[in-house]
Design a protein around this motif. Structure first.
Motif, PDB file in Angstrom:
ATOM      1  N   SER A 196       3.023   2.099  -4.587  1.00 61.15           N
ATOM      2  CA  SER A 196       1.637   2.232  -4.133  1.00 61.15           C
ATOM      3  C   SER A 196       1.362   1.321  -2.940  1.00 61.15           C
ATOM      4  N   LEU A 197       1.890   0.096  -2.984  1.00 63.47           N
ATOM      5  CA  LEU A 197       1.712  -0.810  -1.846  1.00 63.47           C
ATOM      6  C   LEU A 197       2.472  -0.302  -0.631  1.00 63.47           C
ATOM      7  N   GLU A 198       3.672   0.240  -0.843  1.00 68.32           N
ATOM      8  CA  GLU A 198       4.431   0.792   0.277  1.00 68.32           C
ATOM      9  C   GLU A 198       3.647   1.929   0.944  1.00 68.32           C
ATOM     10  N   HIS A 199       3.085   2.798   0.116  1.00 68.31           N
ATOM     11  CA  HIS A 199       2.316   3.916   0.670  1.00 68.31           C
ATOM     12  C   HIS A 199       1.067   3.419   1.384  1.00 68.31           C
ATOM     13  N   PHE A 200       0.407   2.398   0.833  1.00 67.51           N
ATOM     14  CA  PHE A 200      -0.827   1.889   1.429  1.00 67.51           C
ATOM     15  C   PHE A 200      -0.548   1.226   2.770  1.00 67.51           C
ATOM     16  N   THR A 201       0.479   0.384   2.852  1.00 65.68           N
ATOM     17  CA  THR A 201       0.771  -0.356   4.079  1.00 65.68           C
ATOM     18  C   THR A 201       1.606   0.436   5.066  1.00 65.68           C
ATOM     19  N   GLY A 202       2.237   1.532   4.601  1.00 63.70           N
ATOM     20  CA  GLY A 202       3.112   2.294   5.483  1.00 63.70           C
ATOM     21  C   GLY A 202       4.433   1.603   5.768  1.00 63.70           C
ATOM     22  N   LYS A 203       4.826   0.653   4.918  1.00 59.37           N
ATOM     23  CA  LYS A 203       6.073  -0.076   5.100  1.00 59.37           C
ATOM     24  C   LYS A 203       6.952   0.093   3.870  1.00 59.37           C
ATOM     25  N   ALA A 204       8.286   0.114   4.095  1.00 55.57           N
ATOM     26  CA  ALA A 204       9.227   0.203   2.984  1.00 55.57           C
ATOM     27  C   ALA A 204       9.350  -1.158   2.319  1.00 55.57           C
ATOM     28  N   SER A 205       9.877  -1.147   1.095  1.00 58.35           N
ATOM     29  CA  SER A 205      10.005  -2.403   0.361  1.00 58.35           C
ATOM     30  C   SER A 205      10.908  -3.389   1.086  1.00 58.35           C
ATOM     31  N   ALA A 206      11.926  -2.877   1.800  1.00 57.87           N
ATOM     32  CA  ALA A 206      12.836  -3.773   2.523  1.00 57.87           C
ATOM     33  C   ALA A 206      12.092  -4.548   3.619  1.00 57.87           C
ATOM     34  N   GLN A 207      11.047  -3.944   4.200  1.00 54.56           N
ATOM     35  CA  GLN A 207      10.267  -4.631   5.222  1.00 54.56           C
ATOM     36  C   GLN A 207       9.285  -5.640   4.627  1.00 54.56           C
ATOM     37  N   GLU A 222       0.564 -12.146   5.234  1.00 54.44           N
ATOM     38  CA  GLU A 222       0.635 -11.299   6.417  1.00 54.44           C
ATOM     39  C   GLU A 222       0.032  -9.915   6.181  1.00 54.44           C
ATOM     40  N   LEU A 223      -0.209  -9.570   4.908  1.00 53.23           N
ATOM     41  CA  LEU A 223      -0.761  -8.258   4.595  1.00 53.23           C
ATOM     42  C   LEU A 223      -2.262  -8.173   4.838  1.00 53.23           C
ATOM     43  N   PHE A 224      -2.928  -9.318   4.965  1.00 53.00           N
ATOM     44  CA  PHE A 224      -4.377  -9.311   5.064  1.00 53.00           C
ATOM     45  C   PHE A 224      -4.829  -9.108   6.501  1.00 53.00           C
ATOM     46  N   GLY A 225      -6.120  -8.765   6.628  1.00 51.07           N
ATOM     47  CA  GLY A 225      -6.639  -8.257   7.885  1.00 51.07           C
ATOM     48  C   GLY A 225      -6.636  -9.238   9.031  1.00 51.07           C
ATOM     49  N   ASP A 226      -7.193 -10.417   8.833  1.00 49.75           N
ATOM     50  CA  ASP A 226      -7.331 -11.355   9.935  1.00 49.75           C
ATOM     51  C   ASP A 226      -7.195 -12.769   9.398  1.00 49.75           C
ATOM     52  N   SER A 227      -7.458 -13.750  10.269  1.00 52.95           N
ATOM     53  CA  SER A 227      -7.269 -15.144   9.884  1.00 52.95           C
ATOM     54  C   SER A 227      -8.226 -15.557   8.769  1.00 52.95           C
ATOM     55  N   ASP A 228      -9.444 -15.042   8.788  1.00 58.80           N
ATOM     56  CA  ASP A 228     -10.401 -15.398   7.737  1.00 58.80           C
ATOM     57  C   ASP A 228      -9.936 -14.882   6.383  1.00 58.80           C
ATOM     58  N   GLU A 229      -9.481 -13.637   6.346  1.00 55.75           N
ATOM     59  CA  GLU A 229      -9.006 -13.082   5.074  1.00 55.75           C
ATOM     60  C   GLU A 229      -7.748 -13.801   4.609  1.00 55.75           C
ATOM     61  N   THR A 230      -6.885 -14.165   5.563  1.00 57.04           N
ATOM     62  CA  THR A 230      -5.676 -14.910   5.201  1.00 57.04           C
ATOM     63  C   THR A 230      -6.029 -16.263   4.611  1.00 57.04           C
ATOM     64  N   ALA A 231      -7.032 -16.943   5.214  1.00 58.95           N
ATOM     65  CA  ALA A 231      -7.465 -18.238   4.683  1.00 58.95           C
ATOM     66  C   ALA A 231      -8.028 -18.087   3.274  1.00 58.95           C
ATOM     67  N   LYS A 232      -8.779 -17.025   3.032  1.00 57.03           N
ATOM     68  CA  LYS A 232      -9.303 -16.788   1.685  1.00 57.03           C
ATOM     69  C   LYS A 232      -8.176 -16.576   0.687  1.00 57.03           C
ATOM     70  N   ALA A 233      -7.164 -15.806   1.091  1.00 57.86           N
ATOM     71  CA  ALA A 233      -6.042 -15.549   0.188  1.00 57.86           C
ATOM     72  C   ALA A 233      -5.279 -16.843  -0.122  1.00 57.86           C
ATOM     73  N   ARG A 234      -5.072 -17.694   0.883  1.00 62.72           N
ATOM     74  CA  ARG A 234      -4.398 -18.977   0.644  1.00 62.72           C
ATOM     75  C   ARG A 234      -5.212 -19.842  -0.314  1.00 62.72           C
ATOM     76  N   GLU A 235      -6.518 -19.849  -0.110  1.00 61.00           N
ATOM     77  CA  GLU A 235      -7.385 -20.640  -0.981  1.00 61.00           C
ATOM     78  C   GLU A 235      -7.294 -20.144  -2.426  1.00 61.00           C
ATOM     79  N   LEU A 236      -7.254 -18.832  -2.606  1.00 63.17           N
ATOM     80  CA  LEU A 236      -7.132 -18.281  -3.950  1.00 63.17           C
ATOM     81  C   LEU A 236      -5.819 -18.691  -4.597  1.00 63.17           C
ATOM     82  N   GLY A 265      -1.912   1.186   6.488  1.00 58.20           N
ATOM     83  CA  GLY A 265      -0.851   1.650   7.368  1.00 58.20           C
ATOM     84  C   GLY A 265      -1.364   2.188   8.686  1.00 58.20           C
ATOM     85  N   ASN A 266      -2.589   2.715   8.700  1.00 61.53           N
ATOM     86  CA  ASN A 266      -3.166   3.236   9.943  1.00 61.53           C
ATOM     87  C   ASN A 266      -3.861   2.166  10.768  1.00 61.53           C
ATOM     88  N   GLY A 267      -3.778   0.915  10.342  1.00 63.93           N
ATOM     89  CA  GLY A 267      -4.380  -0.190  11.071  1.00 63.93           C
ATOM     90  C   GLY A 267      -5.797  -0.529  10.658  1.00 63.93           C
TER      91      GLY A 267
END
Length: 448
Positions: A85-96, A104-118, A137-139
């Motif tokens: 499901s994650l592969e289909h959502f991101t458009g990337k294979a598991s090897a990638q 790196e999966l999150f949208g921008d620096s703010d979302e990345t900071a939130k994920a790190r905090e969590l 996967g479509n950006g």
């Protein structure tokens, strides 16, 4: 001459040969035992390997069948496992995705900071329903509701996190579908309850209408006869007064004293009023009879605009002079049905608006019509106080009325609802945001 040697040491070569053979036999036995143990260990190892492969296949099938997004990472946030499901959502294979930071999966620096905090603040306890923007996967940035669950070692040490997520849009659609199903269920229950009440009311009304029909016919017949007799009495009195007044001057005085002329003038309007009241009562009984049984009469083409204009004229004539009714009726307001029954519905709605606006400084009612390909809609909007919220659910129930005792039976809207329903239409009510009550009458357009 010397004595010969005797005993085991008599032949050293023979003794040495026996010992070597026994040693070899013992070595061969040990080798057989070791080989047997190796075979048993190999069989056990193959069974464990097969069980391990089955377990691995089971885990892979479970991960592949999970519709939610699934990420397994270590304590530093490095991805160790993902599902399809994650592969289909991101458009990337598991090897990638494997061995890359989960941030790196999150949208921008703010979302990345939130994920790190969590990950830092909820590492041991986990977190639930955390909404973050995930890069699709479509950006596009898609809001996803995440759950963070810690993975602990046998000693209770944090070794990683299991992250699951579902796009918020799917959740909202699921909630909307659930809400719609709940509303449909409530509406169905209300319709079933209303149907049961209508069946009970139908039995009662059928009996009442039958009992009322005979005395009303009797009264109406007698009043019509009285009107004919009144004409004859008028002629007789005029003849008697004309011939006897000159011979007996006191007769004219007696006529004036008794107010015979005033009685003659009032007698005809009084009889006409009695006839009108009896006829209206008869119409009500007929309506009750139609309400209690399915109308099997032939359906005719009905010009609803003409029905509305006629109903407005009749109601306004008996209403207070300050009650104003305006209408905007486009051409083509035609349907199949009973003109008399539909006029009863319209008159009831107009009369209710007149009663509801009685305390309004400038009472008014506006009637607007609309026509579509399959339906025609008539909207009755008054400027009264509107319908109380606690009364809205009971508005079309039999015998429900907000009028004082003696001023309303509570059958008008119930009968109107039944008539409209038998015509294949719908009658609804609500309050207008700017004030006043709105009744909407919907009927199928006449088929050509």
């Amino acid at each position: 001459m010397s004595t010969p040697l005797s005993g085991p040491s008599a032949d050293p070569a023979l003794a040495s040969g026996d010992l070597g053979e026994l040693a070899w036999i013992e070595v061969i036995q040990k080798m057989d035992q070791v080989y047997s143990d190796l075979l048993q260990h190999e069989v056990a190892l193959e069974e464990k390997n097969r069980a391990l492969e089955e377990s691995h296949q089971f885990i892979e099938s479970v991960l592949a069948s999970i519709s939610d997004l699934l990420i397994v990472c270590d304590r530093n946030g490095t991805i160790q496992e993902v599902n399809s499901s994650l592969e289909h959502f991101t458009g990337k294979a598991s090897a990638q995705l494997l061995h890359t930071p989960v941030f790196e999966l999150f949208g921008d620096s703010d979302e990345t900071a939130k994920a790190r905090e969590l990950l830092i603040s909820h590492g041991q306890a986990g977190a639930h329903d955390c909404e973050l923007q995930l890069r699709a996967g479509n950006g596009a940035l898609v809001p996803v509701s995440f759950n963070w669950t810690p993975r602990l070692s046998r000693t209770g040490k944090l070794v990683g996190m299991v992250v699951t997520g579902r796009p918020v849009g799917e959740l909202r659609r699921a909630y909307e579908a659930l809400r719609q199903a709940h509303d449909d269920l409530k509406r169905t229950q209300s319709q079933l309850l209303h149907a049961e009440k209508m069946v009970s009311l139908g039995r009662l009304v059928a009996g009442v209408a039958h009992e009322l029909n005979n005395p009303i016919s009797f009264v109406l017949g007698n009043v019509l006869s009285l009107r004919r007799y009144t004409t004859r009495l008028d002629k007789y009195l005029d003849a008697v007064h004309g011939t006897a007044a000159a011979a007996d001057p006191g007769l004219a005085a007696l006529r004036a004293e008794l107010g015979i002329d005033a009685i003659k003038r009032d007698l005809q309007p009084l009889i006409d009023g009695m006839i009108e009241g009896a006829e209206r009562t008869r119409d009500i009984v007929d309506a009750l009879k139609r309400f209690s049984a399915v109308d099997k009469a032939a359906r005719d083409s009905v010009d609803l605009a003409d029905v509305i204009r006629r109903s407005v004229r009749w109601v306004v004539q008996s209403a207070p002079t300050r009650f104003q009714v305006s209408h905007d009726l486009p051409p083509g307001l035609s349907c199949q049905g009973s003109s008399g029954q539909l006029q009863q519905v319209v008159m009831n709605l107009i009369q209710n608006a007149c009663d509801a606006t009685a305390t309004t400084p400038q009472p008014s009612l506006h009637i607007a019509g609309m026509v579509s390909d399959r339906w025609l809609t008539i909207i009755f909007r008054d400027n009264g106080p509107g319908i109380a919220s606690e009364h809205m659910a009971h508005l079309f129930e039999p015998f429900f009325t907000t009028k004082p005792v003696g001023q309303g039976t509570g059958l008008g809207l119930s009968i109107s609802y039944g008539i409209v329903e038998r015509h294949g239409g719908q009658l609804t009510a609500h309050n207008h945001p700017d004030g006043g009550a709105v009744f909407t009458l919907t009927l199928p357009v006449r088929t050509r």
